[in-house]
Design a protein around this motif. Structure first.
Motif, short mmCIF file in Angstrom:
data_model
loop_
_atom_site.label_atom_id
_atom_site.label_comp_id
_atom_site.label_asym_id
_atom_site.label_seq_id
_atom_site.Cartn_x
_atom_site.Cartn_y
_atom_site.Cartn_z
N LYS A 127 0.79 -1.23 0.00
CA LYS A 127 0.00 0.00 0.00
C LYS A 127 0.82 1.28 0.00
N LEU A 128 2.11 1.21 0.36
CA LEU A 128 2.90 2.44 0.51
C LEU A 128 4.23 2.36 -0.24
N VAL A 129 4.66 3.50 -0.75
CA VAL A 129 5.88 3.62 -1.54
C VAL A 129 6.99 4.24 -0.69
N SER A 130 8.15 3.60 -0.69
CA SER A 130 9.33 4.14 -0.01
C SER A 130 10.33 4.72 -1.00
N LEU A 131 10.29 4.24 -2.26
CA LEU A 131 11.25 4.67 -3.26
C LEU A 131 10.58 4.72 -4.63
N ALA A 132 10.83 5.80 -5.36
CA ALA A 132 10.31 5.95 -6.72
C ALA A 132 11.48 6.30 -7.64
N LEU A 133 11.54 5.66 -8.80
CA LEU A 133 12.63 5.85 -9.77
C LEU A 133 12.05 6.02 -11.16
N TRP A 134 12.63 6.95 -11.94
CA TRP A 134 12.21 7.10 -13.33
C TRP A 134 13.28 7.83 -14.11
N SER A 135 13.18 7.73 -15.43
CA SER A 135 14.09 8.43 -16.34
C SER A 135 13.25 9.19 -17.35
N ARG A 136 13.83 10.29 -17.83
CA ARG A 136 13.14 11.09 -18.85
C ARG A 136 14.15 11.98 -19.55
N SER A 137 14.10 12.00 -20.85
CA SER A 137 14.91 12.89 -21.68
C SER A 137 16.39 12.87 -21.34
N GLY A 138 16.93 11.68 -21.06
CA GLY A 138 18.36 11.57 -20.78
C GLY A 138 18.75 11.83 -19.34
N TYR A 139 17.77 11.97 -18.45
CA TYR A 139 18.04 12.22 -17.03
C TYR A 139 17.36 11.15 -16.19
N THR A 140 17.92 10.87 -15.04
CA THR A 140 17.35 9.89 -14.12
C THR A 140 17.01 10.57 -12.80
N PHE A 141 15.97 10.08 -12.15
CA PHE A 141 15.43 10.71 -10.95
C PHE A 141 15.13 9.66 -9.89
N SER A 142 15.16 10.08 -8.64
CA SER A 142 14.68 9.21 -7.56
C SER A 142 14.06 10.06 -6.46
N LEU A 143 13.07 9.49 -5.83
CA LEU A 143 12.43 10.07 -4.64
C LEU A 143 12.46 8.99 -3.57
N SER A 144 13.08 9.28 -2.43
CA SER A 144 13.13 8.35 -1.31
C SER A 144 12.31 8.95 -0.17
N PHE A 145 11.42 8.16 0.38
CA PHE A 145 10.52 8.64 1.44
C PHE A 145 10.82 7.93 2.74
N GLU A 146 11.27 8.67 3.74
CA GLU A 146 11.50 8.08 5.06
C GLU A 146 10.17 7.63 5.66
N GLU A 147 9.16 8.42 5.44
CA GLU A 147 7.79 8.05 5.84
C GLU A 147 7.05 7.71 4.55
#
Length: 164
Positions: A127-147
């Protein structure tokens, strides 16, 4: 965040500086390596040093404020957002398409979701996300959630990034 906290990053930097600083009693001059973590007060300045266009989320969960902006090795830019309880969200961006999160946790759920036309790999629980990863237009991204947050929250955050 426990894994990405500013104190831990700074302690690693201090330890590396001490290790590579050389023996203070040696007769040879001390050679110092450049500190790979550089803090900034402006996202625009930090992203310019890393050679990145300014793509950042404009929506975060309620109570999170931008706290620290750091560039690592002039190639990876990150922003720490923190709430009053001290919980953190870490946003990272770099060139390429590799996983730049630094999180090697084996999560219960590892799936791909969609936000608009963007595909995002999310990791966490059912039900809950701790980490999100994606790429777009030659760049890579991440979002890490402690909560951890809901899938819908991740989708909302990613869709607020204004693409040129």
């Amino acid at each position: 965040m426990k894994k990405y906290g500013m104190k831990r990053i700074l302690l690693v930097g201090v330890a590396a500086s001490a290790f590579y600083g050389g023996d203070v009693h040696a007769e040879q001059p001390v050679q110092h390596i450049p500190f790979p973590l550089v803090p900034y007060t402006s996202v625009r300045d930090a992203w310019a040093v890393a050679g990145l266009p300014v793509y950042t989320p404009t929506l975060l969960p309620v109570g999170y404020l931008q706290k620290d902006i750091i560039v690592i090795d002039k190639s990876l830019a990150e922003i720490f957002y923190r709430n009053e309880a001290g919980k953190e969200i870490l946003f990272r961006m770099a060139r390429g398409d590799a996983d730049i999160s630094g999180d090697n946790t084996a999560y219960e759920v590892n799936q791909v979701i969609q936000a608009g036309r963007q595909y995002i790999r999310v990791k966490g629980t059912e039900k809950l996300v701790s980490l999100a990863l994606w790429s777009r237009s030659g760049y890579t991204f991440s979002l890490s959630f402690e909560e951890p947050v809901s899938v819908e929250a991740v989708q909302a955050i990613v869709t607020t990034i204004l693409w040129n």
